[in-house]
Design an enzyme around this catalytic site. Structure first.
Site, PDB file in Angstrom:
ATOM      1  N   HIS A  17       0.846  -1.205   0.000  1.00  0.00           N
ATOM      2  CA  HIS A  17       0.000   0.000   0.000  1.00  0.00           C
ATOM      3  C   HIS A  17       0.878   1.251   0.000  1.00  0.00           C
ATOM      4  CE1 HIS A  17      -4.022   1.862   1.305  1.00  0.00           C
ATOM      5  NE2 HIS A  17      -3.199   2.867   1.047  1.00  0.00           N
ATOM      6  N   HIS A  19       1.163   4.922  -2.287  1.00  0.00           N
ATOM      7  CA  HIS A  19       0.648   5.764  -3.378  1.00  0.00           C
ATOM      8  C   HIS A  19       1.802   6.389  -4.146  1.00  0.00           C
ATOM      9  CE1 HIS A  19      -3.662   5.742  -2.131  1.00  0.00           C
ATOM     10  NE2 HIS A  19      -3.117   5.437  -0.960  1.00  0.00           N
ATOM     11  N   ASP A  21       1.762   9.008  -5.955  1.00  0.00           N
ATOM     12  CA  ASP A  21       1.772  10.468  -5.777  1.00  0.00           C
ATOM     13  C   ASP A  21       1.984  10.866  -4.321  1.00  0.00           C
ATOM     14  OD1 ASP A  21      -0.689   9.174  -5.499  1.00  0.00           O
ATOM     15  OD2 ASP A  21      -1.841  11.009  -5.770  1.00  0.00           O
ATOM     16  N   GLY A 178      -9.473   7.731  -1.805  1.00  0.00           N
ATOM     17  CA  GLY A 178     -10.158   9.006  -1.629  1.00  0.00           C
ATOM     18  C   GLY A 178     -10.952   9.056  -0.345  1.00  0.00           C
ATOM     19  N   HIS A 205      -9.864   0.983  -0.241  1.00  0.00           N
ATOM     20  CA  HIS A 205      -9.623   1.707   1.012  1.00  0.00           C
ATOM     21  C   HIS A 205     -10.930   1.688   1.813  1.00  0.00           C
ATOM     22  CE1 HIS A 205      -6.108   3.480  -0.990  1.00  0.00           C
ATOM     23  NE2 HIS A 205      -5.775   4.103   0.120  1.00  0.00           N
ATOM     24  N   GLU A 208     -10.927   3.120   7.390  1.00  0.00           N
ATOM     25  CA  GLU A 208      -9.915   4.125   7.721  1.00  0.00           C
ATOM     26  C   GLU A 208     -10.623   5.340   8.333  1.00  0.00           C
ATOM     27  OE1 GLU A 208      -8.047   5.961   4.345  1.00  0.00           O
ATOM     28  OE2 GLU A 208      -6.350   6.722   5.497  1.00  0.00           O
ATOM     29  N   ASP A 296       1.656   3.829   3.094  1.00  0.00           N
ATOM     30  CA  ASP A 296       0.628   4.711   2.547  1.00  0.00           C
ATOM     31  C   ASP A 296       1.298   5.784   1.683  1.00  0.00           C
ATOM     32  OD1 ASP A 296      -1.976   5.332   2.029  1.00  0.00           O
ATOM     33  OD2 ASP A 296      -2.366   6.382   3.917  1.00  0.00           O
TER      34      ASP A 296
HETATM   35 ZN   LIG Z   1      -3.903   4.817   0.915  1.00  0.00          ZN
END
Ligand SMILES: [Zn+2]
Length: 358
Positions: A17, A19, A21, A178, A205, A208, A296
Site C-alpha cells: 500500500h 501511493h 503520488d 479518496g 480503502h 480508515e 501509505d
Molecule cells: Zn492509501
C-alpha cells in the site's frame, strides 16, 4: 528481542500500500515544479519535506489528502510520470523492499493532454527502468502498478478498463481511494462487477475514516480481495470481555483472511490512532487477522517501510519472527500469480531473513 532500524533495512520487505503520488522525493517535486511553472509551498527540499509532513499531520483524512494537489500538479507529463515511477522503485529498493505495488489514479494526471493509456504506459516504463537499475545495483525488486479510482469522482469505465487492458503489462490490479466518509464504495459497484467478470484482483480503502459498515460494504457488496487500512474493523470486536468477540464482519474478514494493508504512521496523522503504541494493529494481529504493514505515503508521512516496522517493533516488542510473519502475510496477499508469490517467499524472503537474523 526488538529489531533495530538498521537491521530491518537489510531484511527483504513487501510494500502493498504505497501511493505513487504520495512518495515523491522533495527534490523531485521542486525540479518538476520548475519545469512546468508550478509554484511550490516551499523553495528548498528540506523545507518542502517539512511542509508536507506538517500539513499532513492534521488529524483528519480530508486534510491529509489536500497535500496531494502539490504532487499531482507536477505529474502531468510522460517524463514526469516515468521519473516518479522510476524513483519509486529505486527508493523502495534502497529500503530493502523486494516487492512493491504503486497505486495511483490516472484520472488525476490528464490535465496536460495525456490519455489514460499514455499515462499508464509512462508509469509502466518508469517502473521497468527502476527495476532494471535496481537490479544492476544489486538490489533486485519486482514493482507493479495498481490502477486507482476515487470515491468522490464518478466511476469511469475507461479508467477501470486499464486494469484489464494492462494486466499482463505491469498492472496487477485495481484500488478505490479518496475520502471514505460520505462517499460510499457501492457507488462504484458496477466497476467492481466489471473487474470481477474479468478476473481482476482489487483492493478498496475502507475502515480508515469510517467504521465496520464501510468494511462490510467493501467486502460484501463490492468484493474487495484486500482492504486498504481496514483497521477500524476493530470496532466490530467486543474487547470488553476477557475473550475478545469479533462481530459478523470482523469474523468474516479474519476467517477468510482478507489482508489488511495497515499503515500505522498514516493512521496516527489522520487521527485514527493517538500514537503507534495505541494503534489497533497489535490487537488485530493477536486476533488472527491477516495484517500486513505499509507506508501509505512516504512523503506525507515522512516514513519508509523499515521505519514503520521499527516503530512497531519498539512499541510492541516485535522480534525478527514477528516481522517475518508480517512480511509473509504481505507476500501472500500480493496481487501476483501464485507461482511468483511462492518464488518470492522461497527464494527471496525466507533466505533473506535467515541471512540477516540467523
Ligand atoms: Zn492509501
Amino acid at each position: 528481542m526488538t529489531m533495530e532500524l538498521e537491521t530491518i533495512r537489510q531484511v527483504p520487505k513487501v510494500a502493498l500500500h504505497d501511493h505513487l503520488d504520495g512518495g515523491l522525493r522533495p527534490a523531485t517535486v521542486l525540479e518538476l515544479a520548475r519545469d512546468v511553472g508550478h509554484e511550490t509551498p516551499a523553495g528548498d527540499a528540506a523545507s518542502l519535506a517539512d511542509w508536507f509532513r506538517d500539513q499532513s499531520n492534521a488529524g483528519s483524512l480530508a486534510e491529509y489528502l489536500k497535500t496531494f494537489s502539490e504532487t499531482v500538479a507536477v505529474m502531468q507529463t510522460p517524463d514526469a510520470l516515468r521519473r516518479v515511477a522510476r524513483e519509486f522503485v529505486l527508493d523502495q529498493a534502497a529500503d530493502g523492499v523486494v516487492y512493491a505495488e504503486a497505486r495511483w489514479a490516472p484520472e488525476q494526471h490528464l490535465t496536460r493532454g495525456l490519455t489514460p493509456a499514455q499515462a499508464t504506459e509512462a508509469v509502466r516504463d518508469g517502473l521497468a527502468e527502476g527495476m532494471a537499475q535496481a537490479t544492476a545495483e544489486g538490489r533486485p525488486i519486482i514493482a507493479r502498478q495498481l490502477i486507482t479510482s476515487l470515491r468522490h469522482t464518478p466511476p469511469r469505465r475507461d479508467i477501470t478498463r486499464l486494469a484489464v487492458d494492462y494486466r499482463d503489462d505491469s498492472v496487477c490490479g485495481f484500488d478505490l481511494a479518496g475520502p471514505e466518509d460520505g462517499f460510499p464504495a457501492v457507488s462504484h459497484v458496477a466497476e467492481f462487477e466489471y473487474l470481477r467478470r474479468n478476473n481482476v484482483l482489487f483492493t478498496i480503502h475502507a475502515g480508515e475514516a469510517a467504521g465496520p459498515s464501510s468494511v462490510w460494504e467493501a467486502v460484501q457488496l463490492c468484493g474487495a480481495r484486500r482492504l486498504g487500512h481496514g483497521v477500524r474493523i476493530v470496532e466490530d470486536v467486543d474487547l470488553t470481555t476477557g475473550r475478545p468477540a469479533p462481530g459478523g464482519i470482523a469474523a468474516y474478514v479474519r476467517d477468510v483472511q482478507i489482508p489488511l494493508e495497515v499503515c500505522p504512521t498514516s493512521n496516527v496523522m489522520t487521527g485514527i490512532s493517538d500514537g503507534i503504541d495505541t494503534h489497533p494493529v497489535d490487537v488485530l494481529l493477536d486476533l488472527g487477522f491477516a495484517v500486513t504493514i505499509s507506508c501509505d505515503n512516504r512523503l506525507m508521512s515522512d516514513t519508509t517501510l523499515s521505519r514503520e516496522l521499527a516503530a512497531l517493533s519498539a512499541a510492541f516488542g516485535y522480534d525478527a519472527d514477528d516481522l517475518l510473519f508480517l512480511t509473509l502475510n504481505a507476500a501472500q496477499g500480493a496481487f501476483l500469480p501464485l507461482d511468483e508469490r511462492v518464488q518470492l517467499i522461497d527464494e527471496v524472503i525466507l533466505p533473506g531473513f535467515a541471512a540477516v537474523t540467523g
